[in-house]
Design a protein around this motif. Sequence first.
Motif, PDB file in Angstrom:
ATOM      1  N   ALA A 166       9.381  -4.181   0.279  1.00 34.44           N
ATOM      2  CA  ALA A 166      10.230  -3.944  -0.886  1.00 34.44           C
ATOM      3  C   ALA A 166      10.359  -2.480  -1.284  1.00 34.44           C
ATOM      4  N   TYR A 167       9.447  -1.636  -0.877  1.00 32.00           N
ATOM      5  CA  TYR A 167       9.435  -0.255  -1.367  1.00 32.00           C
ATOM      6  C   TYR A 167       9.455   0.749  -0.234  1.00 32.00           C
ATOM      7  N   SER A 168      10.036   1.908  -0.534  1.00 33.69           N
ATOM      8  CA  SER A 168       9.879   3.052   0.362  1.00 33.69           C
ATOM      9  C   SER A 168       8.914   4.044  -0.279  1.00 33.69           C
ATOM     10  N   THR A 169       8.923   4.095  -1.614  1.00 34.95           N
ATOM     11  CA  THR A 169       7.913   4.842  -2.363  1.00 34.95           C
ATOM     12  C   THR A 169       7.511   4.003  -3.568  1.00 34.95           C
ATOM     13  N   ILE A 170       6.266   4.181  -3.994  1.00 28.11           N
ATOM     14  CA  ILE A 170       5.754   3.445  -5.145  1.00 28.11           C
ATOM     15  C   ILE A 170       4.663   4.286  -5.789  1.00 28.11           C
ATOM     16  N   SER A 171       4.553   4.193  -7.093  1.00 30.79           N
ATOM     17  CA  SER A 171       3.508   4.950  -7.780  1.00 30.79           C
ATOM     18  C   SER A 171       2.141   4.362  -7.452  1.00 30.79           C
ATOM     19  N   ILE A 172       1.140   5.206  -7.513  1.00 33.87           N
ATOM     20  CA  ILE A 172      -0.223   4.746  -7.261  1.00 33.87           C
ATOM     21  C   ILE A 172      -0.586   3.670  -8.269  1.00 33.87           C
ATOM     22  N   GLN A 173      -0.182   3.863  -9.514  1.00 36.17           N
ATOM     23  CA  GLN A 173      -0.509   2.908 -10.575  1.00 36.17           C
ATOM     24  C   GLN A 173       0.083   1.528 -10.273  1.00 36.17           C
ATOM     25  N   ASP A 174       1.356   1.489  -9.858  1.00 33.85           N
ATOM     26  CA  ASP A 174       1.987   0.202  -9.550  1.00 33.85           C
ATOM     27  C   ASP A 174       1.368  -0.451  -8.317  1.00 33.85           C
ATOM     28  N   ALA A 175       1.068   0.344  -7.304  1.00 32.77           N
ATOM     29  CA  ALA A 175       0.424  -0.212  -6.101  1.00 32.77           C
ATOM     30  C   ALA A 175      -0.926  -0.818  -6.455  1.00 32.77           C
ATOM     31  N   ALA A 176      -1.674  -0.133  -7.321  1.00 33.77           N
ATOM     32  CA  ALA A 176      -2.987  -0.637  -7.736  1.00 33.77           C
ATOM     33  C   ALA A 176      -2.842  -1.967  -8.471  1.00 33.77           C
ATOM     34  N   LEU A 177      -1.835  -2.093  -9.318  1.00 32.06           N
ATOM     35  CA  LEU A 177      -1.614  -3.353 -10.035  1.00 32.06           C
ATOM     36  C   LEU A 177      -1.304  -4.490  -9.067  1.00 32.06           C
ATOM     37  N   PHE A 178      -0.406  -4.231  -8.120  1.00 31.17           N
ATOM     38  CA  PHE A 178      -0.024  -5.268  -7.161  1.00 31.17           C
ATOM     39  C   PHE A 178      -1.168  -5.659  -6.234  1.00 31.17           C
ATOM     40  N   LEU A 179      -2.047  -4.710  -5.937  1.00 33.95           N
ATOM     41  CA  LEU A 179      -3.140  -4.983  -5.011  1.00 33.95           C
ATOM     42  C   LEU A 179      -4.421  -5.413  -5.721  1.00 33.95           C
ATOM     43  N   GLY A 180      -4.400  -5.408  -7.045  1.00 33.87           N
ATOM     44  CA  GLY A 180      -5.557  -5.856  -7.806  1.00 33.87           C
ATOM     45  C   GLY A 180      -6.762  -4.954  -7.661  1.00 33.87           C
ATOM     46  N   MET A 181      -6.504  -3.665  -7.543  1.00 32.88           N
ATOM     47  CA  MET A 181      -7.587  -2.699  -7.321  1.00 32.88           C
ATOM     48  C   MET A 181      -7.473  -1.576  -8.338  1.00 32.88           C
ATOM     49  N   ASN A 182      -8.513  -0.756  -8.426  1.00 35.66           N
ATOM     50  CA  ASN A 182      -8.361   0.463  -9.211  1.00 35.66           C
ATOM     51  C   ASN A 182      -7.536   1.444  -8.367  1.00 35.66           C
ATOM     52  N   GLU A 183      -7.083   2.507  -8.982  1.00 29.77           N
ATOM     53  CA  GLU A 183      -6.152   3.416  -8.294  1.00 29.77           C
ATOM     54  C   GLU A 183      -6.757   4.068  -7.053  1.00 29.77           C
ATOM     55  N   ASP A 184      -8.029   4.440  -7.125  1.00 25.31           N
ATOM     56  CA  ASP A 184      -8.674   5.070  -5.964  1.00 25.31           C
ATOM     57  C   ASP A 184      -8.771   4.096  -4.790  1.00 25.31           C
ATOM     58  N   ASP A 185      -9.207   2.868  -5.080  1.00 27.47           N
ATOM     59  CA  ASP A 185      -9.325   1.873  -4.014  1.00 27.47           C
ATOM     60  C   ASP A 185      -7.969   1.521  -3.418  1.00 27.47           C
ATOM     61  N   ALA A 186      -6.965   1.401  -4.275  1.00 29.45           N
ATOM     62  CA  ALA A 186      -5.614   1.079  -3.791  1.00 29.45           C
ATOM     63  C   ALA A 186      -5.085   2.208  -2.910  1.00 29.45           C
ATOM     64  N   THR A 187      -5.308   3.433  -3.340  1.00 30.92           N
ATOM     65  CA  THR A 187      -4.855   4.582  -2.547  1.00 30.92           C
ATOM     66  C   THR A 187      -5.543   4.591  -1.192  1.00 30.92           C
ATOM     67  N   ASN A 188      -6.849   4.400  -1.188  1.00 31.48           N
ATOM     68  CA  ASN A 188      -7.587   4.369   0.087  1.00 31.48           C
ATOM     69  C   ASN A 188      -7.090   3.238   0.976  1.00 31.48           C
ATOM     70  N   TYR A 189      -6.845   2.079   0.379  1.00 35.47           N
ATOM     71  CA  TYR A 189      -6.385   0.912   1.137  1.00 35.47           C
ATOM     72  C   TYR A 189      -5.057   1.195   1.840  1.00 35.47           C
ATOM     73  N   VAL A 190      -4.082   1.728   1.102  1.00 35.13           N
ATOM     74  CA  VAL A 190      -2.755   1.939   1.706  1.00 35.13           C
ATOM     75  C   VAL A 190      -2.735   3.142   2.633  1.00 35.13           C
ATOM     76  N   VAL A 191      -3.539   4.163   2.341  1.00 37.68           N
ATOM     77  CA  VAL A 191      -3.610   5.331   3.235  1.00 37.68           C
ATOM     78  C   VAL A 191      -4.192   4.908   4.582  1.00 37.68           C
ATOM     79  N   GLN A 192      -5.153   3.977   4.566  1.00 35.36           N
ATOM     80  CA  GLN A 192      -5.701   3.455   5.822  1.00 35.36           C
ATOM     81  C   GLN A 192      -4.640   2.697   6.616  1.00 35.36           C
ATOM     82  N   GLN A 193      -3.605   2.229   5.927  1.00 35.42           N
ATOM     83  CA  GLN A 193      -2.517   1.517   6.605  1.00 35.42           C
ATOM     84  C   GLN A 193      -1.407   2.481   7.038  1.00 35.42           C
ATOM     85  N   GLY A 194      -1.634   3.795   6.872  1.00 37.75           N
ATOM     86  CA  GLY A 194      -0.673   4.791   7.338  1.00 37.75           C
ATOM     87  C   GLY A 194       0.251   5.337   6.265  1.00 37.75           C
TER      88      GLY A 194
END
Length: 197
Positions: A129-157
């Motif tokens: 659905a997204y080409s860019t998304i804020s860290i805050q919104d990604a964290a909400l969708f992934l049910g994580m805090n912002e640091d964990d969400a960032t690490n999670y998606v960065v590991q996915q490229g």
Amino acid sequence: MDFSSLTEALDSQNYAKIANICDTLLLQVAAQGTAFQDEWPYAIHLLGHIFVNDINSARFLWKTIPAAIKESRPEVVAAWKIGQNLWTRDYVNVYEALREFKWSPEAQGIVAAFSELYTKRMFDLLLSAYSTISIQDAALFLGMNEDDATNYVVQQGWTMDSSSRMLTVKKQAVKAEQKLDSSKLQRLTEYVFHLEH
């Protein structure tokens, strides 16, 4: 009542089979006309339907659970709270419903597996659905805090812009279609023709 097939599926972490096993057992017990409501594993049954993303069946099961059971078993209500959030597409509160209850040992495995599966589904949703998304919104969708969400998606490229606090989605490479060799197509046509005549 023989719950050995259900116990085996839970022990082997074969959670995708839980709903079918429970449905089958429920039909067998109902056909026998025996009382079962006090010992029926309603929470596991609901979680089984939720695990396979069959929210309609979970909703139907919830409606058939006697009020006395709902009042006396908080885990049943907690399981349905997950289903309610899925039903209303309240994606963020699904995580809260997963975390806020102290699950029984029988339910812990399926809840943990569903949480992981749900995070993957949400990631795939963000990916499509997204080409860019804020860290805050990604964290909400992934049910994580912002640091964990960032690490999670960065590991996915994905990449992160620290100044704007935005994530750039890395789309999965589309697999190239395999081209069919015309000589193979001709041989296949001749083979099918031969079979038909």
